[in-house]
Write an enzyme that holds these catalytic residues in place. Structure first.
Site, mmCIF file in Angstrom:
data_model
loop_
_atom_site.group_PDB
_atom_site.id
_atom_site.type_symbol
_atom_site.label_atom_id
_atom_site.label_comp_id
_atom_site.label_asym_id
_atom_site.label_seq_id
_atom_site.Cartn_x
_atom_site.Cartn_y
_atom_site.Cartn_z
ATOM 1 N N SER A 175 0.838 -1.212 0.000
ATOM 2 C CA SER A 175 0.000 0.000 0.000
ATOM 3 C C SER A 175 0.869 1.257 0.000
ATOM 4 O O SER A 175 0.621 2.203 -0.753
ATOM 5 C CB SER A 175 -0.891 0.020 1.247
ATOM 6 O OG SER A 175 -1.814 -1.033 1.198
ATOM 7 N N ARG A 191 -12.979 -7.252 -11.564
ATOM 8 C CA ARG A 191 -13.229 -6.564 -10.287
ATOM 9 C C ARG A 191 -14.045 -5.280 -10.477
ATOM 10 O O ARG A 191 -13.922 -4.597 -11.494
ATOM 11 C CB ARG A 191 -11.888 -6.290 -9.589
ATOM 12 C CG ARG A 191 -11.192 -7.607 -9.282
ATOM 13 C CD ARG A 191 -9.891 -7.417 -8.575
ATOM 14 N NE ARG A 191 -10.085 -6.891 -7.245
ATOM 15 C CZ ARG A 191 -9.092 -6.576 -6.436
ATOM 16 N NH1 ARG A 191 -7.841 -6.720 -6.838
ATOM 17 N NH2 ARG A 191 -9.342 -6.115 -5.232
ATOM 18 N N SER A 207 -13.551 1.072 2.073
ATOM 19 C CA SER A 207 -12.465 0.833 1.115
ATOM 20 C C SER A 207 -11.472 1.975 1.125
ATOM 21 O O SER A 207 -11.812 3.119 0.804
ATOM 22 C CB SER A 207 -13.038 0.669 -0.297
ATOM 23 O OG SER A 207 -11.999 0.787 -1.249
ATOM 24 N N GLN A 229 -9.153 2.171 -0.929
ATOM 25 C CA GLN A 229 -8.889 2.515 -2.337
ATOM 26 C C GLN A 229 -9.856 3.592 -2.802
ATOM 27 O O GLN A 229 -9.456 4.540 -3.491
ATOM 28 C CB GLN A 229 -8.986 1.262 -3.202
ATOM 29 C CG GLN A 229 -7.897 0.252 -2.867
ATOM 30 C CD GLN A 229 -8.053 -1.055 -3.622
ATOM 31 O OE1 GLN A 229 -9.004 -1.253 -4.374
ATOM 32 N NE2 GLN A 229 -7.113 -1.953 -3.421
ATOM 33 N N ASP A 273 -6.962 -8.188 4.236
ATOM 34 C CA ASP A 273 -6.161 -9.060 3.376
ATOM 35 C C ASP A 273 -5.650 -10.306 4.103
ATOM 36 O O ASP A 273 -4.959 -11.135 3.511
ATOM 37 C CB ASP A 273 -4.961 -8.282 2.807
ATOM 38 C CG ASP A 273 -5.416 -7.195 1.837
ATOM 39 O OD1 ASP A 273 -6.505 -7.342 1.246
ATOM 40 O OD2 ASP A 273 -4.689 -6.200 1.679
HETATM 41 C C1 S3P Z 1 -5.629 -1.370 -0.143
HETATM 42 C C2 S3P Z 1 -6.921 -1.403 0.311
HETATM 43 C C3 S3P Z 1 -7.686 -2.661 0.472
HETATM 44 C C4 S3P Z 1 -6.778 -3.891 0.430
HETATM 45 C C5 S3P Z 1 -5.765 -3.810 -0.666
HETATM 46 C C6 S3P Z 1 -4.880 -2.595 -0.483
HETATM 47 C C7 S3P Z 1 -4.947 -0.069 -0.267
HETATM 48 O O1 S3P Z 1 -8.620 -2.767 -0.571
HETATM 49 O O2 S3P Z 1 -7.541 -5.061 0.289
HETATM 50 O O3 S3P Z 1 -4.961 -4.957 -0.700
HETATM 51 O O4 S3P Z 1 -3.708 -0.030 -0.397
HETATM 52 O O5 S3P Z 1 -5.638 0.964 -0.230
HETATM 53 P P1 S3P Z 1 -10.078 -2.069 -0.500
HETATM 54 O O6 S3P Z 1 -9.893 -0.612 -0.558
HETATM 55 O O7 S3P Z 1 -10.819 -2.613 -1.678
HETATM 56 O O8 S3P Z 1 -10.661 -2.546 0.806
#
Ligand code: S3P
Length: 437
Positions: free
Chosen positions: A20, A120, A166, A168, A319
């Site tokens: 991340s 996805r 999320s 992300q 994760d």
């Molecule tokens: C991540 C957010 C998570 C995680 C991914 C990394 C990130 O996903 O599962 O491996 O770096 O922001 P989601 O935002 O879909 O929960």
């Protein structure tokens, strides 16, 4: 690939850099005028795809040594239109965060990825970005990749309540909000990993985060900041450390040290859960670096017992459920993991694939809606072949299972391990793990 019963694991290991933080250091570095120096960057396929995308948008990115990278960015709102489609391979995080960056620029970019990434959901990202003025010009059915995104000419600052927990989605909105003339606010009901907020603050952005409700947060970012180049030292990824950690817990006699592990409270749910199960995990030399908490972890084989894992903990260990399910198989009693709907939209449908993998290896398990129940009997029979569906974490989790099982565990494909944990097999073997290619 297969993994078989191993002698006790011993030694020290520094797993690769956090995925991340690695993606974010490249993307935020590209939005900073001047030279950002990164140490400990994860050189896995996912992050390399982000490095290429950033380069395609005009930033200069160079590898200067093992894990040592330099980014010379162009600044907020001044990246250039990529001439070729941006191929993110297997990487959900890279593609979704980069959509936030592109949405904040007045140009078009095509996003694509492998068969797993093409399945996805992207609407969760595109919806807020369209509210901010971006447009999807072309997309595959259901708002999936490949898609062509046109960034906003004038980014509209918004207040956005995320419908799913999320990081992300939150990060894409904030990265786009960097280009807005005004304040962008994200409200999340369940706090998710906050690396984007911490890193933007580290680079000099005006960003604040306050508690909202019982588990939530409200994050406010002032747009058009002058980001100042920084040095980033990427700590070891707790999501990768999770594999040797659980391996040491389930293989009798093991005693290992995992060095320099990121222990951001919004990422450390696995440690909390394993401790509740009776795991012997000791933190040594807890310290802070570039706004993140880090420690070495000494892990010893432990008798584990089943626990109930509340849904509210899911964002802090999203994760890690596959490898937790492996640990739960070796525990005594039932472990119930609640509120796992997000697992269905990861690199694979991890809820279904984990249950299939456990059953193939003689472990009792059941799914109830979004919950997974594992009936631990203190051991696993093994002997199964696990389908990994292009998912690195399924492959690594079930190889870990094999190290403690009565019979070896086979996985159908280990190639995707390279997306997040290059050197996994060699590193595990160095601790004493029996893994055959
Ligand atoms: C991540 C957010 C998570 C995680 C991914 C990394 C990130 O996903 O599962 O491996 O770096 O922001 P989601 O935002 O879909 O929960």
């Amino acid at each position: 690939m297969s993994a078989g019963k191993s002698r006790s694991l011993a030694g020290r290991l520094r797993v690769p850099g956090d995925k991340s933080i690695s993606h974010r250091s490249l993307l935020i570095g590209a939005l900073t005028v001047g030279r950002t120096q990164i140490e400990g960057l994860l050189e896995g396929e996912d992050v390399i795809a982000t490095a290429k995308a950033v380069r395609a948008m005009g930033a200069s990115v160079a590898r200067e040594g093992e894990g040592r990278w330099r980014v010379n960015g162009l600044g907020v709102g001044t990246l250039l239109a990529p001439r070729e489609p941006l191929d993110f391979g297997n990487a959900g995080t890279g593609s979704r965060l980069a959509m936030g960056v592109v949405a904040g620029h007045p140009f078009e970019a095509v996003f694509d990825g492998d068969a797993s990434l093409r399945k996805r959901p992207m609407r969760r990202i595109l919806d807020p970005l369209m509210q901010m003025g971006a447009e999807t010009v072309e997309q595959a059915e259901g708002g999936r990749l490949p898609l062509r995104l046109r960034g906003a000419r004038e980014v509209i600052p918004i207040v956005y309540e995320t419908p799913v927990p999320s990081a992300q989605v939150k990060s894409a909105v904030l990265l786009c909000g960097l280009s807005a003339d005004g304040e962008t606010t994200v409200i999340e009901k369940e706090a998710t990993r906050d690396h984007t907020e911490r890193m933007l603050a580290h680079f000099g952005a005006k960003i604040s985060s306050e508690k909202q409700g019982e588990h939530g947060r409200k994050i406010t970012l002032r747009g058009r900041p002058e980001l100042v180049p920084q040095k980033i030292v990427v700590p070891s990824d707790i999501s990768s450390a999770a594999f040797p950690l659980v391996a040491a817990l389930i293989v009798p006699g093991s005693d290992i040290v995992l060095e320099n592990v990121l222990l951001n409270p919004l990422r450390a749910g696995l440690i909390e859960t394993l401790r509740e199960m009776g795991a012997n995990i000791e933190e040594v030399g807890r310290r802070e670096d570039a706004g993140e908490i880090i420690a070495d972890l000494r892990v010893r084989h432990s008798e584990l017992k089943g626990v109930d894992v509340p849904a509210s903990r899911a964002p802090s260990m999203i994760d890690e459920y596959i490898v937790l399910a492996v640990a739960a198989s070796f525990a005594k009693g039932d472990t119930r993991m609640r509120g796992l709907s997000e697992l269905r939209v990861k690199e694979s449908d991890r809820l279904a694939a984990t249950a299939d993998g456990l059953r193939a290896n003689g472990v009792d398990c059941e799914t109830f809606g979004d919950d997974l129940l594992v009936g631990g009997r203190g051991r696993a029979a093994g002997g199964g072949l696990v389908k990994t569906h292009m998912d690195h974490r399924l492959a690594m989790s079930f190889l870990v299972m094999g190290l403690g099982s009565d019979k070896p565990v086979k996985v159908d494909d280990g190639a995707f391990i390279a997306t997040s944990f290059p050197g996994f097999v060699e590193n595990m073997r160095a601790l004493g793990a029996e893994i055959a290619a």
